[in-house]
Design a protein around this motif. Structure first.
Motif, PDB file in Angstrom:
ATOM      1  N   THR A  31       0.867  -1.172   0.000  1.00 48.40           N
ATOM      2  CA  THR A  31       0.000   0.000   0.000  1.00 48.40           C
ATOM      3  C   THR A  31       0.901   1.217   0.000  1.00 48.40           C
ATOM      4  O   THR A  31       1.746   1.359   0.885  1.00 48.40           O
ATOM      5  CB  THR A  31      -0.905   0.013   1.243  1.00 48.40           C
ATOM      6  OG1 THR A  31      -1.675  -1.189   1.257  1.00 48.40           O
ATOM      7  CG2 THR A  31      -1.828   1.223   1.233  1.00 48.40           C
ATOM      8  N   VAL A  32       0.725   2.073  -0.982  1.00 46.69           N
ATOM      9  CA  VAL A  32       1.582   3.251  -1.133  1.00 46.69           C
ATOM     10  C   VAL A  32       0.697   4.489  -1.187  1.00 46.69           C
ATOM     11  O   VAL A  32      -0.290   4.522  -1.910  1.00 46.69           O
ATOM     12  CB  VAL A  32       2.424   3.172  -2.424  1.00 46.69           C
ATOM     13  CG1 VAL A  32       3.340   4.378  -2.541  1.00 46.69           C
ATOM     14  CG2 VAL A  32       3.227   1.884  -2.482  1.00 46.69           C
ATOM     15  N   ASP A  33       1.078   5.499  -0.426  1.00 45.91           N
ATOM     16  CA  ASP A  33       0.406   6.786  -0.490  1.00 45.91           C
ATOM     17  C   ASP A  33       1.446   7.824  -0.858  1.00 45.91           C
ATOM     18  O   ASP A  33       2.513   7.868  -0.248  1.00 45.91           O
ATOM     19  CB  ASP A  33      -0.238   7.126   0.862  1.00 45.91           C
ATOM     20  CG  ASP A  33      -1.113   8.371   0.800  1.00 45.91           C
ATOM     21  OD1 ASP A  33      -1.492   8.788  -0.310  1.00 45.91           O
ATOM     22  OD2 ASP A  33      -1.428   8.914   1.872  1.00 45.91           O
ATOM     23  N   ILE A  34       1.150   8.604  -1.872  1.00 43.27           N
ATOM     24  CA  ILE A  34       2.035   9.705  -2.242  1.00 43.27           C
ATOM     25  C   ILE A  34       1.371  10.998  -1.801  1.00 43.27           C
ATOM     26  O   ILE A  34       0.233  11.278  -2.163  1.00 43.27           O
ATOM     27  CB  ILE A  34       2.320   9.734  -3.750  1.00 43.27           C
ATOM     28  CG1 ILE A  34       3.068   8.471  -4.144  1.00 43.27           C
ATOM     29  CG2 ILE A  34       3.121  10.982  -4.102  1.00 43.27           C
ATOM     30  CD1 ILE A  34       3.624   8.472  -5.536  1.00 43.27           C
ATOM     31  N   VAL A  35       2.108  11.750  -1.010  1.00 47.08           N
ATOM     32  CA  VAL A  35       1.614  13.036  -0.533  1.00 47.08           C
ATOM     33  C   VAL A  35       2.309  14.115  -1.343  1.00 47.08           C
ATOM     34  O   VAL A  35       3.524  14.268  -1.281  1.00 47.08           O
ATOM     35  CB  VAL A  35       1.893  13.228   0.972  1.00 47.08           C
ATOM     36  CG1 VAL A  35       1.383  14.584   1.435  1.00 47.08           C
ATOM     37  CG2 VAL A  35       1.262  12.093   1.773  1.00 47.08           C
ATOM     38  N   GLY A  36       1.517  14.838  -2.132  1.00 46.19           N
ATOM     39  CA  GLY A  36       2.039  15.911  -2.972  1.00 46.19           C
ATOM     40  C   GLY A  36       1.396  17.237  -2.633  1.00 46.19           C
ATOM     41  O   GLY A  36       0.519  17.315  -1.759  1.00 46.19           O
ATOM     42  N   PRO A  37       1.798  18.288  -3.338  1.00 48.87           N
ATOM     43  CA  PRO A  37       1.272  19.614  -3.046  1.00 48.87           C
ATOM     44  C   PRO A  37      -0.233  19.756  -3.299  1.00 48.87           C
ATOM     45  O   PRO A  37      -0.845  20.696  -2.797  1.00 48.87           O
ATOM     46  CB  PRO A  37       2.062  20.542  -3.964  1.00 48.87           C
ATOM     47  CG  PRO A  37       2.891  19.702  -4.833  1.00 48.87           C
ATOM     48  CD  PRO A  37       2.824  18.298  -4.357  1.00 48.87           C
ATOM     49  N   ASP A  38      -0.818  18.831  -4.042  1.00 52.73           N
ATOM     50  CA  ASP A  38      -2.250  18.906  -4.332  1.00 52.73           C
ATOM     51  C   ASP A  38      -3.117  18.812  -3.079  1.00 52.73           C
ATOM     52  O   ASP A  38      -4.287  19.168  -3.109  1.00 52.73           O
ATOM     53  CB  ASP A  38      -2.646  17.804  -5.331  1.00 52.73           C
ATOM     54  CG  ASP A  38      -2.284  16.412  -4.841  1.00 52.73           C
ATOM     55  OD1 ASP A  38      -1.140  16.223  -4.383  1.00 52.73           O
ATOM     56  OD2 ASP A  38      -3.131  15.514  -4.920  1.00 52.73           O
ATOM     57  N   ARG A  39      -2.565  18.383  -1.967  1.00 52.36           N
ATOM     58  CA  ARG A  39      -3.327  18.262  -0.716  1.00 52.36           C
ATOM     59  C   ARG A  39      -3.205  19.498   0.181  1.00 52.36           C
ATOM     60  O   ARG A  39      -3.713  19.493   1.298  1.00 52.36           O
ATOM     61  CB  ARG A  39      -2.845  17.051   0.068  1.00 52.36           C
ATOM     62  CG  ARG A  39      -3.050  15.740  -0.652  1.00 52.36           C
ATOM     63  CD  ARG A  39      -2.838  14.612   0.310  1.00 52.36           C
ATOM     64  NE  ARG A  39      -2.638  13.360  -0.392  1.00 52.36           N
ATOM     65  CZ  ARG A  39      -2.531  12.203   0.222  1.00 52.36           C
ATOM     66  NH1 ARG A  39      -2.597  12.141   1.537  1.00 52.36           N
ATOM     67  NH2 ARG A  39      -2.344  11.106  -0.469  1.00 52.36           N
ATOM     68  N   PHE A  40      -2.520  20.526  -0.307  1.00 48.33           N
ATOM     69  CA  PHE A  40      -2.223  21.685   0.525  1.00 48.33           C
ATOM     70  C   PHE A  40      -2.553  22.974  -0.211  1.00 48.33           C
ATOM     71  O   PHE A  40      -2.695  22.989  -1.427  1.00 48.33           O
ATOM     72  CB  PHE A  40      -0.726  21.701   0.896  1.00 48.33           C
ATOM     73  CG  PHE A  40      -0.302  20.493   1.663  1.00 48.33           C
ATOM     74  CD1 PHE A  40      -0.281  20.505   3.045  1.00 48.33           C
ATOM     75  CD2 PHE A  40       0.059  19.323   1.003  1.00 48.33           C
ATOM     76  CE1 PHE A  40       0.094  19.386   3.761  1.00 48.33           C
ATOM     77  CE2 PHE A  40       0.433  18.195   1.704  1.00 48.33           C
ATOM     78  CZ  PHE A  40       0.455  18.223   3.097  1.00 48.33           C
TER      79      PHE A  40
END
Length: 190
Positions: A31-40
């Motif tokens: 399970t991989v989650d990528i946290v990018g600027p789209d969440r901020f």
């Protein structure tokens, strides 16, 4: 969990690399989650408005990491999200890896006249506390070692991060009895 200041809808080598790694990890059942600027909340990067920079991501990023409870934390970029993820891991004594994707120091020097040597000192400081730095080529690994990147020495994790991974044998992952972010973890090639 991968933290990256470069993520979709951007189209560049970093995003392509992370998409490939994510697809390979998911194909292995991870399970991989990528946290990018789209969440901020973001602002355009000065002189490069296509790149969005997260504004003050620290607290929200901490909540995202804590909610996901990752077994491994990879800080893919040195921007605001990368700095916040690095700070989060350091203050909690968690292991994390980083990546060296581009010739950022030379790029910055060409655009701003900030000496590349100064930027490399900062990059060295950024990457130093990580458990390992993933690099695209052996020659880049050797160059970074020549610039003082101690976390590339034997005894710590130093992986060659291929941009177009075709074989799973080239991906490094964490495994072990306990969480890789705590004591008792180790790295291996799969």
């Amino acid at each position: 969990m991968i933290i990256s200041d470069a993520w979709e809808p951007q189209v560049n080598g970093v995003v392509r690399t992370l998409r490939t790694i994510t697809a390979e990890m998911r194909a292995m059942g991870k399970t991989v989650d990528i946290v990018g600027p789209d969440r901020f909340r973001t602002m355009p990067m000065p002189s490069y408005p296509e790149i969005k920079l997260a504004l003050f991501p620290g607290r929200k990023l901490a909540r995202i990491i804590e909610a996901f409870q990752p077994d491994a934390l990879h800080v893919a970029t040195e921007g605001p999200l990368g700095m916040a993820a690095r700070a989060y891991a350091k203050t909690r004594g968690l292991h994390f890896t980083t990546a060296f994707h581009t010739r950022f120091a030379e790029y910055l020097e060409a655009r701003t006249r900030i000496p590349a040597a100064l930027t490399y000192r900062w990059l060295l400081h950024f990457h130093k506390p990580g458990s390992g730095v993933m690099v695209a080529t052996q020659s880049l690994r050797e160059e970074l070692a020549g610039r003082g990147f101690k976390n590339l020495r034997p005894g710590r994790v130093a992986w060659i991060w291929r941009r177009s991974i075709r074989r799973r044998a080239r991906i490094g992952i964490c495994h072990g009895r306990s969480s890789p972010m705590s004591a008792g973890w180790r790295w291996r090639k799969i």
